[in-house]
Scaffold this motif. Structure first.
Motif, short mmCIF file in Angstrom:
data_model
loop_
_atom_site.label_atom_id
_atom_site.label_comp_id
_atom_site.label_asym_id
_atom_site.label_seq_id
_atom_site.Cartn_x
_atom_site.Cartn_y
_atom_site.Cartn_z
N TRP A 135 43.65 99.33 45.55
CA TRP A 135 42.33 99.01 44.98
C TRP A 135 41.22 99.63 45.82
N ALA A 136 41.38 99.64 47.15
CA ALA A 136 40.36 100.23 48.02
C ALA A 136 40.21 101.72 47.71
N LEU A 137 41.33 102.42 47.60
CA LEU A 137 41.26 103.86 47.32
C LEU A 137 40.74 104.11 45.90
N ALA A 138 41.05 103.18 44.98
CA ALA A 138 40.53 103.31 43.61
C ALA A 138 39.00 103.24 43.64
N LEU A 139 38.45 102.30 44.40
CA LEU A 139 36.99 102.21 44.52
C LEU A 139 36.42 103.49 45.14
N GLY A 140 37.15 104.02 46.14
CA GLY A 140 36.69 105.25 46.80
C GLY A 140 36.72 106.45 45.88
N SER A 141 37.57 106.41 44.84
CA SER A 141 37.70 107.59 43.97
C SER A 141 36.73 107.55 42.79
N LEU A 142 36.02 106.46 42.60
CA LEU A 142 35.13 106.35 41.42
C LEU A 142 34.03 107.41 41.48
N PRO A 143 33.71 108.03 40.34
CA PRO A 143 32.61 109.01 40.34
C PRO A 143 31.25 108.30 40.51
N PRO A 144 30.20 109.05 40.90
CA PRO A 144 28.91 108.42 41.23
C PRO A 144 28.36 107.51 40.13
N PHE A 145 28.49 107.94 38.86
CA PHE A 145 27.87 107.13 37.79
C PHE A 145 28.55 105.77 37.64
N MET A 146 29.82 105.65 38.08
CA MET A 146 30.50 104.36 38.01
C MET A 146 30.08 103.43 39.16
N ILE A 147 29.48 104.03 40.21
CA ILE A 147 29.08 103.23 41.37
C ILE A 147 27.62 102.78 41.26
N HIS A 148 26.79 103.59 40.59
CA HIS A 148 25.36 103.29 40.48
C HIS A 148 25.14 101.87 39.94
N GLY A 149 24.31 101.12 40.66
CA GLY A 149 24.06 99.73 40.27
C GLY A 149 25.04 98.75 40.88
N LYS A 150 26.13 99.25 41.45
CA LYS A 150 27.16 98.37 42.02
C LYS A 150 27.42 98.70 43.49
N LEU A 151 26.62 99.63 44.09
CA LEU A 151 26.93 100.14 45.42
C LEU A 151 26.97 99.02 46.47
N GLN A 152 25.95 98.15 46.42
CA GLN A 152 25.89 97.09 47.45
C GLN A 152 27.13 96.19 47.38
N GLN A 153 27.54 95.86 46.16
CA GLN A 153 28.73 95.02 45.97
C GLN A 153 29.97 95.71 46.53
N ILE A 154 30.08 97.02 46.22
CA ILE A 154 31.29 97.77 46.64
C ILE A 154 31.34 97.86 48.16
N LEU A 155 30.18 98.19 48.79
CA LEU A 155 30.15 98.33 50.25
C LEU A 155 30.48 97.00 50.93
N THR A 156 29.92 95.90 50.37
CA THR A 156 30.20 94.58 50.96
C THR A 156 31.69 94.24 50.84
N GLY A 157 32.26 94.54 49.68
CA GLY A 157 33.69 94.28 49.47
C GLY A 157 34.55 95.09 50.43
N LEU A 158 34.22 96.37 50.60
CA LEU A 158 34.99 97.22 51.52
C LEU A 158 34.80 96.79 52.96
N GLN A 159 33.56 96.34 53.29
CA GLN A 159 33.32 95.87 54.66
C GLN A 159 34.21 94.67 54.97
N ALA A 160 34.31 93.76 54.00
CA ALA A 160 35.17 92.58 54.20
C ALA A 160 36.63 93.01 54.35
N ALA A 161 37.04 94.04 53.57
CA ALA A 161 38.43 94.52 53.65
C ALA A 161 38.72 95.20 54.98
N CYS A 162 37.67 95.74 55.65
CA CYS A 162 37.84 96.43 56.94
C CYS A 162 37.98 95.44 58.09
N ARG A 163 37.55 94.20 57.87
CA ARG A 163 37.46 93.25 58.98
C ARG A 163 38.84 92.74 59.37
N VAL A 164 39.08 92.62 60.70
CA VAL A 164 40.34 92.06 61.20
C VAL A 164 40.23 90.55 61.16
#
Length: 1186
Positions: free
Chosen positions: A770-799
């Motif tokens: 799922w993380a790599l799927a989010l990373g592969s999304l084209p820009p238009f699929m991220i617009h409007g959702k960037l903050q959510q995606i970054l927060t989700g990935l930040q949580a996934a990075c945390r030990v």
């Protein structure tokens, strides 16, 4: 295209032909031989000299004739030493070893002719041979060479009885004749298990065929051989060896003896061999020798004449051919004279011949190559003496090997026999119509057996047949078959899985081009696909095949072969290469691909055979995409090439597989990535599928594959994940835009929400997907959702402590974070939900810098290194992106933290990650367009790592990396992190890392020994690292080892002059805290060493250190007590000012060395308390537990 192939675009394939022109090491060889008398007694010198000589000679294995001018002087030098009576036995054996090495390279047949063979040599050689110990395994070369020498001396043209002297004068002396002695020696050596058995059979062939010996001893010797064969069992090792010797000598005798002498014995020998059933033996060597003997018996039975009916091409020499053709125009065939043929066939063929031919035909199907090869040569030799009708029957029988009921062994034997028959002119041109189709089948013979395949030897032998035919027939005879043979050889040259077969096919093609001159575009193809270029299978499939397909004669055969034979190949790598090759070949025949190949592939893509299905789906995807690229170049639509029924067929593949449940189980591991590849290529090809119900099915497949990665085998997971992620990116671009750059909001919301919630899945591998799927999304699929995606990935990075390892998920989340940033781009004043800007850049850097401190470990080792490596790559990508657009977003604090973390990683112990960190560090430092702002100490760093020398620095090599990285210790802002990384390296386990890192550290400290402020700062940094990592064993244990080395090397000598220096007090306090209640033996042992080193400091520190050491003398662990006593003893020897009174010192030393510190605590405590009293230290008392 051709220039690309020929002018070396494949640098790794280096052509190294045999380009030796002469034996250039003559002087060196002479020196080695001359040195033998001096070194023969020295084992090391002897072995070194032999090794040098072997290496020198082995260079000439392929061109042994270059040795010919030098053989005589080498032989005479060695024989001179051998004949010298003063030479010790060891030197004599060494000389024979050298003679054997020369004979091995040049071949015994040529080499033995150079031995002196005067009458005077017979007796000395025979005597020396009789004195040898046959059981000495070290000196078999001596016996081998002596037997060859004796074989040559046997050729003297005098009756051997002359050498016996006047034996009859004294009847009391029963002396053996020379003849009997030589025969006895030969018989005894035919029963030994080493190489000298082969030489004994050569001796027999030379000796027994002499006129005088033949007359008296031939019958007896053959009788001895037959008795040995009939009475010996092959079930024992000795029996096998004896049979081997007897059969070898028979083969040599019937080969070299005159027919008239041996004809009478042939039926008896054959009868004996048939009764023994050698052909059914379990030993391959015996079966081979059996075949050799029977073919020689058969040749003895047949008259020694060449069949007049043979097909003869005329001159076989290429040079002569070319010379003649330039004068006359063509070389005349030697056609058989029919009258002479009829005369020739007026003699009876003995009954035994039929039996032998039958045995040879059975030998063609033997399971061992050596037997098949010998049988094939036998077939060739015997057929050459048969009348035409009988010979044709033999050819007919050979062709029966090529039925599909036969094994690969029979096919291989059949090919070898055909090549031999063709080479000897015994396969008449009228037979070519039967033979060529079989050879073409053999060129693609591949029989799957379990997890592997049989048939590479058949294909190799089929290439040999083509090579032999090129030399055997006139171009006019082969002309009807040229296109078939040329296409088949080209296919084998570029598409065979086996490198030896590709090289054999290339050599056969080259021979045909040279000899026949009728192969279409032969010279061009030979240049592009030469013997060395075809060594690289990727190059063959993806480059050379495209060049060859440019010639229309080969285009369709190449494509048809890939479709028929390679996309259903058992090896997945070949299937994938074949589909990529089809992609590259599409440009050569687009109409054929669209109208013929794709309709063939569609039924295969949903067929029953798994491998065929997998290859066909991939091929459909690659061909469709290639047609799209071609259409785009010509400003056309892909639908102009593809009819609607083909598009429908492509669309239905997923649904058919899904209905049959073919995505489950083992087959699913191949089907999922294949269909995901199809989805990706169809999406990239702009095929009109928008709003089609099939898109829902495709999206389900992508999501299901990412969700259930943990259900697949470990080898297939990465392939499925990568294919699904690539397919998702392409599908979004093609199907989820309502207009360019604007996403379908419903789909976008559904996908992003689904993927973000799935990032919290308990399955680690699902999180990765799922993380790599989010990373592969084209820009238009991220617009409007960037903050959510970054927060989700930040949580996934945390030990998250006390949970199962989720390292892979954190690694992929770190990678995805940079992919998302790169996709949306940077704008300083933009919206945090659309681009990277002031509002979210800190979140990105905090997440990635947090990953740089991931040191998770599990049973696989330091798995956190994967996360750190991904974070380093992501930091580089994001930083270069930001400085290119809006460098003002980067604060000095973020850049400093990033560079310090990279410096720490570049000083750590794992070579691969140190190299990665160093590369990223230099990439950011040396970036000029744009320049990374706020790098601390930029100028000093550029002087340490100048841009021109940066690329040449090998970070993997500890010897190169650490001298550079330790220079960062003098830069205050980098000192803490660099020393933290160095601590782990200096106190590590890898010998080379420890050596070079500690050398570099000591070098730096040597430079600041007299600089009080710098040393004080270094000490403070060291203590701060210790304090920050107290009880974190990953750092504290290697840190203690490093401190021990620093103290032992006197690095803190400046502090020893001051009483109770703060550094020492703090260090002691931290060490006490570190080992408090610790049961870690390694940590305690390191701490003991540090305490002993700290005794060099003056004042209360020394007293407190002694207290700690004396307490450790009563530690519960015996190993700690024993080590402490040993180290304190060494410490008192090193620092002689600890105890002033010599008598007390002697008592203390005696107590430390004599006491058994591993005995029970009560006994040990008494001795320990005595030591406390002598050293003037208060006795430790047990603290009562409350």
């Amino acid at each position: 295209m051709m220039e690309g192939v020929c002018n070396g675009e494949e640098p790794e394939v280096t052509a190294q032909a045999c380009v030796l022109s002469e034996f250039s090491e003559g002087a060196e060889a002479r020196a080695l031989i001359s040195s033998l008398p001096d070194i023969h007694h020295d084992t090391v010198g002897r072995e070194t000299t032999i090794e040098k000589f072997v290496v020198m000679m082995d260079r000439y294995q392929e061109q042994p004739h270059l040795l010919d001018p030098h053989l005589e002087w080498m032989l005479s030098m060695l024989l001179e030493m051998i004949r010298n009576e003063k030479s010790p036995p060891l030197l004599v054996h060494l000389c024979f070893k050298f003679l054997y090495i020369i004979s091995k390279v040049r071949g015994y047949k040529i080499f033995m002719q150079l031995f002196p063979h005067e009458v005077s040599d017979v007796q000395p050689v025979l005597d020396l041979l009789c004195r040898q110990d046959q059981k000495d395994t070290e000196t078999w070369e001596t016996r081998y060479i002596l037997l060859l020498w004796l074989s040559m001396t046997c050729l003297i043209p005098f009756d051997l009885s002359r050498l016996d002297g006047h034996m009859s004068d004294d009847p009391g002396l029963n002396r053996e004749t020379i003849m009997d002695r030589i025969l006895a020696v030969a018989k005894s050596f035919l029963r030994v298990s080493d190489k000298s058995r082969d030489a004994a059979s050569v001796l027999v062939s030379k000796f027994v065929t002499r006129p005088d010996v033949k007359q008296k001893r031939l019958g007896d010797f053959l009788d001895w051989c037959l008795t040995t064969i009939s009475q010996t069992s092959e079930m024992t090792m000795e029996g096998t060896v004896a049979l081997d010797g007897a059969l070898q000598s028979l083969a040599q005798l019937f080969k070299h003896g005159k027919r008239d002498d041996f004809l009478q014995y042939a039926p008896t020998v054959l009868q004996c061999l048939n009764q023994k059933r050698i052909a059914e033996s379990n030993q391959a060597t015996l079966r081979k020798l059996g075949v050799k003997v029977v073919q020689r018996l058969c040749l003895t039975c047949l008259k020694p004449r060449l069949a007049k009916w043979r097909y003869q091409r005329g001159s076989r020499s290429l040079a002569v051919n070319l010379a003649l053709s330039s004068v006359i125009g063509s070389v005349e065939d030697t056609k058989p004279d029919l009258e002479s043929v009829s005369q020739e066939e007026d003699y009876d063929i003995p009954q035994e011949v039929e039996t032998v031919i039958e045995q040879l035909l059975v030998g063609l199907k033997d399971k061992e190559t050596i037997v098949r090869w010998s049988s094939a040569k036998g077939i060739g030799r015997v057929t050459g003496r048969l009348p035409k009708e009988l010979a044709d029957e033999v050819v007919e029988s050979v062709l029966e090997c090529f039925s599909f009921q036969e094994t690969h062994n029979a096919w291989h034997g059949g090919c070898l026999a055909l090549a031999e028959l063709g080479r000897r002119g015994l396969l008449l041109p009228s037979r070519l119509s039967d033979v060529v189709p079989l050879v073409l089948k053999a060129l693609i013979y591949d029989e799957k057996r379990g997890a592997c395949s049989l048939g590479s030897n058949v294909r190799d032998a089929a290439c040999y047949v083509c090579w032999a035919f090129a030399r055997a027939y006139e171009p006019s005879e082969l002309k009807p078959y040229v296109n078939q043979i040329a296409s088949a050889l080209v296919i084998a040259t570029v598409f065979d899985r086996n490198i030896t077969c590709r090289k054999a096919a290339s050599a056969a093609f080259q021979e045909n081009v040279g000899r026949q001159g009728t192969f279409p575009h032969g010279i061009d193809i030979v240049t592009a696909a030469d013997y060395f270029t075809v060594g690289n299978v990727n190059n063959c499939y993806l480059t050379i095949s495209v060049y060859i397909a440019g010639f229309e004669e080969y285009t369709k055969p190449l494509i048809d072969h890939l479709v028929a034979m390679k996309i259903n190949h058992w090896d997945g790598v070949i299937r994938e290469l074949a589909t990529k090759a089809l992609h590259n070949l599409t440009a050569q025949a687009p109409e054929y691909m669209a109208n013929t190949v794709l309709p063939q592939l569609l039924p295969m893509a949903t067929g029953m055979d798994l491998h065929c299905r997998h290859g066909a789906i991939l091929a459909c995807a690659e061909i469709t995409h290639a047609l799209y690229e071609l259409a785009t170049q010509n400003n056309r639509s892909v639908t102009d090439f593809l009819p609607s029924d083909t598009i429908e067929g492509l669309k239905d593949i997923h649904q058919k597989l899904s209905d049959r449940k073919q995505y489950k189980g083992f087959g699913g591991e191949l089907m999922r990535p294949a269909v995901c590849g199809l989805i990706e290529k169809l999406s990239l090809s702009n095929i009109p599928f928008k709003d089609d119900p099939v898109i829902t099915g495709w999206q389900w497949l992508i999501d299901d594959s990412l969700k259930n990665l943990h259900l697949f085998s470990s080898g297939a997971r990465r392939g499925i994940q990568d294919a699904a992620v690539s397919a998702l990116a392409a599908l979004c671009l093609r199907c989820y835009q309502v207009e360019p750059g604007v996403a379908d909001l419903k789909i976008q919301d559904q996908l992003v929400t689904q993927y973000l919630s799935a990032l919290e899945s308990p399955e680690v591998l699902s999180r990765c997907g799922w993380a790599l799927a989010l990373g592969s999304l084209p820009p238009f699929m991220i617009h409007g959702k960037l903050q959510q995606i970054l927060t989700g990935l930040q949580a996934a990075c945390r030990v998250v402590q006390k949970q199962e390892s989720r390292t892979e998920a954190r690694r992929d989340a770190a990678t995805a974070m940079s992919q998302v940033c790169v996709a949306v781009g940077v704008c300083a004043q933009g919206s945090p939900d659309r681009v990277i800007c002031e509002g979210n850049i800190k979140l990105v850097y905090e997440a990635l810098l947090g990953c740089m401190n991931d040191y998770s470990t599990d049973s696989r080792g330091d798995v956190g290194a994967w996360v750190r490596a991904a974070a380093m790559s992501s930091l580089m990508d994001v930083t270069l992106l930001v400085v290119a657009s809006a460098p003002e977003l980067l604060s000095s604090d973020l850049v400093q933290r990033m560079m310090c973390c990279l410096a720490q990683q570049a000083a750590e112990k794992i070579d691969r990650y140190r190299a990665h960190a160093g590369t990223v560090f230099l990439r950011l430092l040396h970036s000029t367009d744009p320049v990374v702002p706020h790098i601390p100490h930029r100028q000093e760093l550029l002087s340490i790592f100048p841009p021109e020398a940066g690329n040449s620095l090998n970070w993997n090599a500890a010897a190169q990396a650490f001298p550079h990285i330790t220079q960062l210790l003098r830069l205050p802002q980098y000192q803490y992190h660099t020393l933290l990384g160095l601590s782990v390296s200096v106190g590590g386990l890898t010998e080379s890392t420890v050596r070079f890192s500690s050398q570099s550290l000591f070098e730096y400290l040597k430079g600041i020994q007299q600089d009080d402020a710098a040393l004080q700062q270094f000490g403070d940094t060291l203590l701060r690292i210790f304090r920050d990592n107290l009880r974190i064993d990953r750092v504290s244990v290697p840190l203690l080892k490093m401190v021990d080395q620093l103290l032992a090397n006197g690095c803190f000598e400046l502090f020893t002059s001051k009483e109770s220096h703060p550094f020492c007090v703090e260090l002691l306090s931290l060490c006490k805290e570190e080992i408090k209640k610790s049961k870690d033996v390694q940590k305690l042992l390191s701490c003991i060493a540090v305490f002993c080193g700290m005794v060099q400091f003056q004042g209360d520190v020394r007293k407190n250190v002694l207290v700690q050491l004396l307490m450790l003398l009563c530690h519960p662990f015996p190993v700690i007590r024993k080590t402490t006593a040993s180290q304190v003893y060494e410490m008192l020897l090193t620092y002689d000012d600890v105890i002033d009174d010599d008598q007390v010192l002697a008592d203390v030393m005696a107590s430390l060395s004599d006491t058994n510190w591993e005995s029970d605590i009560a006994t040990v405590r008494t001795h320990r308390n005595q030591l406390c009293d002598w050293l003037g230290v208060p006795r430790p008392t047990l603290v009562a537990k409350t």
